[in-house]
Design an enzyme around this catalytic site. Structure first.
Site, PDB file in Angstrom:
ATOM      1  N   TYR A 185      41.017  52.464  44.525  1.00 29.73           N
ATOM      2  CA  TYR A 185      41.022  51.811  45.825  1.00 29.73           C
ATOM      3  C   TYR A 185      42.096  52.438  46.706  1.00 29.73           C
ATOM      4  CZ  TYR A 185      38.162  47.953  43.870  1.00 29.73           C
ATOM      5  OH  TYR A 185      37.158  47.201  43.301  1.00 29.73           O
TER       6      TYR A 185
ATOM      7  N   LYS B 110      34.867  52.823  40.059  1.00 22.54           N
ATOM      8  CA  LYS B 110      34.444  51.712  40.902  1.00 22.54           C
ATOM      9  C   LYS B 110      35.072  51.955  42.272  1.00 22.54           C
ATOM     10  CE  LYS B 110      34.549  46.741  40.702  1.00 22.54           C
ATOM     11  NZ  LYS B 110      35.289  45.607  40.236  1.00 22.54           N
TER      12      LYS B 110
HETATM   13  P1  FBP Z   1      34.434  41.533  43.815  1.00 22.79           P
HETATM   14  O1  FBP Z   1      32.977  41.898  43.676  1.00 22.79           O
HETATM   15  O2  FBP Z   1      34.642  40.064  43.746  1.00 22.79           O
HETATM   16  O3  FBP Z   1      35.047  42.191  45.033  1.00 22.79           O
HETATM   17  O4  FBP Z   1      35.169  42.138  42.533  1.00 22.79           O
HETATM   18  C1  FBP Z   1      35.452  43.504  42.446  1.00 22.79           C
HETATM   19  C2  FBP Z   1      36.953  43.742  42.323  1.00 22.79           C
HETATM   20  O5  FBP Z   1      37.231  45.107  42.136  1.00 22.79           O
HETATM   21  C3  FBP Z   1      37.608  42.949  41.211  1.00 22.79           C
HETATM   22  O6  FBP Z   1      37.526  43.623  39.981  1.00 22.79           O
HETATM   23  C4  FBP Z   1      38.990  42.781  41.730  1.00 22.79           C
HETATM   24  O7  FBP Z   1      39.594  41.606  41.316  1.00 22.79           O
HETATM   25  C5  FBP Z   1      38.801  42.712  43.194  1.00 22.79           C
HETATM   26  O8  FBP Z   1      37.595  43.339  43.509  1.00 22.79           O
HETATM   27  C6  FBP Z   1      39.930  43.373  43.924  1.00 22.79           C
HETATM   28  O9  FBP Z   1      39.833  42.982  45.246  1.00 22.79           O
HETATM   29  P2  FBP Z   1      40.800  43.544  46.362  1.00 22.79           P
HETATM   30  O10 FBP Z   1      40.002  44.568  47.088  1.00 22.79           O
HETATM   31  O11 FBP Z   1      41.128  42.370  47.200  1.00 22.79           O
HETATM   32  O12 FBP Z   1      42.010  44.129  45.666  1.00 22.79           O
END
Ligand code: FBP
Length: 264
Positions: A143, A174
């Site tokens: 991310y 992911k």
């Molecule tokens: P969601 O489908 O609920 O977004 O889950 C995916 C995820 O990657 C989770 O594994 C993690 O807890 C969350 O999103 C992280 O969200 P953020 O972008 O707020 O850090």
């Protein structure tokens, strides 16, 4: 040498749908949960009955609730959203311990662009080697985040995230959706042989809008979806799961499903 496919336990005809339930750690219970989905048993039941190919948990929930199905992805690092600092997520569980909980893969988040990305990269590098030695897949959540990142869903930054996963040895990555299938195709290209999973994100305003994103990611060549809130916050998680499976495994168009949605 071409490595063994460690993602095989999570795949069905080359595609997959994973259920994520680590948001209590990442966001806190009041942000995402209601009376039903605050209970891990409710979500594990959705994972089993909804036909998900894997469940993503932290060790505490795995220890107390996991009963062997579907295959487990143990999240090895995490952070809360309480400190307002550059994002850093450190290891809270070992590969060895994940194995003892019957995990078939480990998951790890890297914040690309954070001042601390080097710490997460080096930690993931070690985890990936140990996971592979023990026969577990290493799945990277990549991310883009931190003060250097203006927009975390551009073609440039998301394809960088996907490529990083390939170079650092992840078996699957992911990433967030870029907003359109054409740009996401470049993300999938950049990931090479790493399987790309679209990340769900907060509950979309409508069922159709979320399904369109999933359709777009699959058209771009994604392996599938790792989703949490859009399923277990849904008033009918089984219905959402069945639509997602129709798109991912049966290649159905959203319009074919939405005629059903309108009737219901
Ligand atoms: P969601 O489908 O609920 O977004 O889950 C995916 C995820 O990657 C989770 O594994 C993690 O807890 C969350 O999103 C992280 O969200 P953020 O972008 O707020 O850090």
């Amino acid at each position: 040498m071409k490595a063994k496919d460690l993602m095989e336990p999570f795949m069905h005809e080359g595609k997959s749908i994973l259920l994520a339930y680590d948001q209590g750690f990442e966001h806190g219970p009041s942000a995402d949960f209601n009376e039903k989905n605050v209970d891990p048993e409710y979500v594990l039941d959705i994972a089993k009955k909804g036909g998900f190919n894997g469940i993503i948990l932290h060790k505490g929930i795995a220890e107390k609730y996991y009963e062997g199905k579907p295959p487990l992805i143990l999240k090895l690092n995490g952070k809360t959203n309480v400190p307002k600092i550059e994002p850093i997520s450190r290891q809270v569980c070992s590969v060895e311990y994940a194995l003892s909980l019957e995990a078939k893969a480990v998951g790890y988040t890297i914040y690309l662009g954070s001042e601390y990305e080097h710490e997460m990269l080096s930690e993931f590098g070690r985890i990936q080697e140990e996971a592979h030695e023990k026969g577990l897949a290493a799945i990277a959540w990549v991310y883009p985040r931190g003060s250097a990142v203006q927009n975390d869903t551009t073609r440039e930054i998301v394809s960088y995230a996907a490529r990083l996963a390939l170079e650092v040895g992840a078996d699957a990555v992911k990433v967030k959706y870029t907003g359109d299938s054409e740009s996401f195709r470049w993300v999938v290209r950049a990931a090479g042989r790493v399987r790309v999973f679209m990340s769900g994100g907060p509950k979309a305003p409508t069922e159709e809008s979320f399904l369109q994103q999933v359709r777009g990611a699959m058209d771009a060549g994604a392996a599938g979806l790792a989703v949490g809130r859009n399923v277990w916050q849904h008033e009918d998680p089984m219905r959402m799961a069945s639509y997602l499976k129709e798109i991912i495994f049966k290649n159905r168009k959203v319009e074919e499903l939405t005629s059903k949605i309108r009737i219901q």
